[in-house]
Write a protein that holds these residues in place. Structure first.
Motif, PDB file in Angstrom:
ATOM      1  N   VAL A 117       4.792  27.153 -48.304  1.00  3.57           N
ATOM      2  CA  VAL A 117       3.959  28.197 -47.697  1.00  3.57           C
ATOM      3  C   VAL A 117       4.770  29.028 -46.720  1.00  3.57           C
ATOM      4  N   LEU A 118       5.574  28.370 -45.884  1.00  2.00           N
ATOM      5  CA  LEU A 118       6.354  29.070 -44.862  1.00  2.00           C
ATOM      6  C   LEU A 118       7.524  29.844 -45.461  1.00  2.00           C
ATOM      7  N   SER A 119       8.005  29.399 -46.621  1.00  2.00           N
ATOM      8  CA  SER A 119       9.150  30.072 -47.259  1.00  2.00           C
ATOM      9  C   SER A 119       8.725  31.186 -48.208  1.00  2.00           C
ATOM     10  N   ALA A 120       7.487  31.154 -48.644  1.00  2.05           N
ATOM     11  CA  ALA A 120       7.016  32.114 -49.638  1.00  2.05           C
ATOM     12  C   ALA A 120       6.973  33.534 -49.071  1.00  2.05           C
ATOM     13  N   LYS A 121       7.106  34.501 -49.945  1.00  2.00           N
ATOM     14  CA  LYS A 121       7.109  35.913 -49.551  1.00  2.00           C
ATOM     15  C   LYS A 121       5.849  36.657 -50.005  1.00  2.00           C
ATOM     16  N   GLY A 122       5.085  36.052 -50.888  1.00  2.00           N
ATOM     17  CA  GLY A 122       3.941  36.737 -51.461  1.00  2.00           C
ATOM     18  C   GLY A 122       2.722  36.738 -50.565  1.00  2.00           C
ATOM     19  N   LYS A 123       1.756  37.561 -50.903  1.00  2.00           N
ATOM     20  CA  LYS A 123       0.514  37.655 -50.149  1.00  2.00           C
ATOM     21  C   LYS A 123      -0.433  36.531 -50.514  1.00  2.00           C
ATOM     22  N   TYR A 124      -0.354  36.059 -51.768  1.00  2.00           N
ATOM     23  CA  TYR A 124      -1.237  34.995 -52.231  1.00  2.00           C
ATOM     24  C   TYR A 124      -0.407  33.820 -52.732  1.00  2.00           C
ATOM     25  N   ILE A 125      -0.968  32.624 -52.594  1.00  2.00           N
ATOM     26  CA  ILE A 125      -0.239  31.407 -52.923  1.00  2.00           C
ATOM     27  C   ILE A 125      -1.059  30.526 -53.856  1.00  2.00           C
ATOM     28  N   LEU A 126      -0.375  29.978 -54.875  1.00  2.00           N
ATOM     29  CA  LEU A 126      -0.943  28.932 -55.718  1.00  2.00           C
ATOM     30  C   LEU A 126       0.005  27.742 -55.671  1.00  2.00           C
ATOM     31  N   PHE A 127      -0.555  26.542 -55.698  1.00  2.00           N
ATOM     32  CA  PHE A 127       0.247  25.320 -55.765  1.00  2.00           C
ATOM     33  C   PHE A 127       0.218  24.787 -57.191  1.00  2.00           C
ATOM     34  N   CYS A 128       1.332  24.173 -57.599  1.00  2.00           N
ATOM     35  CA  CYS A 128       1.381  23.537 -58.910  1.00  2.00           C
ATOM     36  C   CYS A 128       2.244  22.289 -58.817  1.00  2.00           C
ATOM     37  N   ASP A 129       1.696  21.134 -59.164  1.00  2.00           N
ATOM     38  CA  ASP A 129       2.483  19.908 -59.204  1.00  2.00           C
ATOM     39  C   ASP A 129       3.407  19.945 -60.415  1.00  2.00           C
ATOM     40  N   GLN A 130       4.521  19.238 -60.312  1.00  4.86           N
ATOM     41  CA  GLN A 130       5.582  19.354 -61.306  1.00  4.86           C
ATOM     42  C   GLN A 130       5.189  18.843 -62.688  1.00  4.86           C
ATOM     43  N   ASP A 131       4.146  18.005 -62.771  1.00  2.00           N
ATOM     44  CA  ASP A 131       3.752  17.473 -64.073  1.00  2.00           C
ATOM     45  C   ASP A 131       2.486  18.129 -64.618  1.00  2.00           C
ATOM     46  N   ASP A 132       2.040  19.196 -63.975  1.00  2.00           N
ATOM     47  CA  ASP A 132       0.852  19.917 -64.427  1.00  2.00           C
ATOM     48  C   ASP A 132       1.243  21.302 -64.944  1.00  2.00           C
ATOM     49  N   TRP A 133       0.265  22.075 -65.393  1.00  2.00           N
ATOM     50  CA  TRP A 133       0.592  23.417 -65.867  1.00  2.00           C
ATOM     51  C   TRP A 133      -0.627  24.332 -65.774  1.00  2.00           C
ATOM     52  N   TYR A 134      -0.354  25.644 -65.745  1.00  2.00           N
ATOM     53  CA  TYR A 134      -1.391  26.666 -65.665  1.00  2.00           C
ATOM     54  C   TYR A 134      -1.670  27.268 -67.042  1.00  2.00           C
ATOM     55  N   GLU A 135      -2.880  27.750 -67.228  1.00  2.00           N
ATOM     56  CA  GLU A 135      -3.186  28.559 -68.395  1.00  2.00           C
ATOM     57  C   GLU A 135      -2.403  29.871 -68.290  1.00  2.00           C
ATOM     58  N   LYS A 136      -2.014  30.433 -69.432  1.00  2.00           N
ATOM     59  CA  LYS A 136      -1.125  31.593 -69.414  1.00  2.00           C
ATOM     60  C   LYS A 136      -1.774  32.862 -68.879  1.00  2.00           C
ATOM     61  N   ASN A 137      -3.080  32.910 -68.840  1.00  2.00           N
ATOM     62  CA  ASN A 137      -3.759  34.119 -68.345  1.00  2.00           C
ATOM     63  C   ASN A 137      -4.196  33.980 -66.886  1.00  2.00           C
ATOM     64  N   THR A 138      -3.715  32.948 -66.202  1.00  2.00           N
ATOM     65  CA  THR A 138      -4.180  32.654 -64.841  1.00  2.00           C
ATOM     66  C   THR A 138      -3.983  33.820 -63.888  1.00  2.00           C
ATOM     67  N   LEU A 139      -2.772  34.329 -63.799  1.00  2.00           N
ATOM     68  CA  LEU A 139      -2.497  35.394 -62.828  1.00  2.00           C
ATOM     69  C   LEU A 139      -3.223  36.686 -63.190  1.00  2.00           C
ATOM     70  N   GLU A 140      -3.276  36.971 -64.472  1.00  2.00           N
ATOM     71  CA  GLU A 140      -3.967  38.189 -64.916  1.00  2.00           C
ATOM     72  C   GLU A 140      -5.447  38.143 -64.551  1.00  2.00           C
ATOM     73  N   ARG A 141      -6.068  37.011 -64.787  1.00  2.00           N
ATOM     74  CA  ARG A 141      -7.490  36.873 -64.500  1.00  2.00           C
ATOM     75  C   ARG A 141      -7.763  36.818 -62.995  1.00  2.00           C
ATOM     76  N   LEU A 142      -6.947  36.087 -62.269  1.00  2.00           N
ATOM     77  CA  LEU A 142      -7.166  35.972 -60.828  1.00  2.00           C
ATOM     78  C   LEU A 142      -6.986  37.316 -60.121  1.00  2.00           C
ATOM     79  N   GLU A 143      -6.088  38.134 -60.619  1.00  2.00           N
ATOM     80  CA  GLU A 143      -5.896  39.454 -60.024  1.00  2.00           C
ATOM     81  C   GLU A 143      -7.176  40.286 -60.122  1.00  2.00           C
ATOM     82  N   ILE A 144      -7.901  40.129 -61.217  1.00  2.00           N
ATOM     83  CA  ILE A 144      -9.170  40.852 -61.390  1.00  2.00           C
ATOM     84  C   ILE A 144     -10.160  40.451 -60.306  1.00  2.00           C
ATOM     85  N   TYR A 145     -10.240  39.160 -60.044  1.00  2.00           N
ATOM     86  CA  TYR A 145     -11.182  38.674 -59.034  1.00  2.00           C
ATOM     87  C   TYR A 145     -10.741  39.069 -57.624  1.00  2.00           C
ATOM     88  N   ILE A 146      -9.450  38.977 -57.361  1.00  2.00           N
ATOM     89  CA  ILE A 146      -8.951  39.329 -56.027  1.00  2.00           C
ATOM     90  C   ILE A 146      -9.153  40.810 -55.743  1.00  2.00           C
TER      91      ILE A 146
END
Length: 221
Positions: free
Chosen positions: A67-96
């Motif tokens: 969190v302290l090192s990140a440069k972006g306005k919004y943050i998502l966490f992801c554990d190393q053994d998990d994964w996101y759906e490929k449309n996650t950022l596209e869809r979340l941008e619509i809501y934001i």
């Protein structure tokens, strides 16, 4: 690890303003080499931080460091053994875009059981996008009684406004860590300070469950 990183770099949304920040916690396997290979291919997107000492010895949270090192306005966490759906950022941008000053948005996830291959979606109660505002503490109490707060205490099923986290000193617990989880501490601070948040039932995160994983089997004193 490949599946995790691939899910981030293969998003349907343009990644020119996205940073993938990876923190290696003194791993003893080939993780660093794998990450560096990705870094060579995507030097503008992937940033690697390597810890000098294991976080369980230093009692420092890797997520806080992120969190302290990140440069972006919004943050998502992801554990190393998990994964996101490929449309996650596209869809979340619509809501934001509907509410850019929102503190966080909570979304749905799927449990993936590695041994059996079974999938289980934690069915939510929100078919559409709902925005909640807390103008007085009685609002917060009401939302808690309705089961809307605190909601799921996992930290990886939400997107956060980074300024909101830092302004309110919302970090994961350090020093005293009784278990492998620090999500509950973080989530408690989150719901104490939030004044505007969103919830939706759309699935974006895949949570891998398997025997021997640190978060399910370990106890740290």
């Amino acid at each position: 690890l490949h599946q995790c990183i691939d899910s981030l770099i293969n998003q349907t949304r343009d990644l020119s303003d996205v940073e993938i920040l990876i923190i290696d916690d003194t791993s003893k396997d080939s993780s660093v080499e794998i990450i560096k290979d990705y870094q060579k291919k995507y030097p503008e997107i992937i940033r690697l931080i390597i810890n000098d000492k294991w976080s369980r010895e230093t009692k420092k949270s890797n997520r806080n460091k992120g969190v302290l090192s990140a440069k972006g306005k919004y943050i998502l966490f992801c554990d190393q053994d998990d994964w996101y759906e490929k449309n996650t950022l596209e869809r979340l941008e619509i809501y934001i875009d509907q509410c850019p000053d929102i503190d966080y948005i909570e979304y749905n996830y799927i449990n993936n059981y590695q041994e059996t291959g079974a999938k289980e979606m934690k069915r939510g109660r929100f078919e559409d996008f709902h925005i909640y505002k807390i103008e007085k503490e009685s609002d917060r109490i009401y939302l808690a009684l309705e089961g809307i707060l605190p909601g799921t205490t996992f930290v990886w099923n939400k997107i956060y406004n980074r300024d909101f986290l830092i302004k309110n000193n919302i970090y994961h617990n350090e020093l005293q860590q009784s278990t492998g989880f620090s999500d509950n501490f973080f989530s408690g601070l989150l719901v104490t300070h939030c004044t505007k948040f969103g919830k939706l039932d759309e699935v974006f995160y895949n949570y891998r469950i398997y025997k021997g994983s640190y978060s399910h089997d370990a106890e740290v004193n």
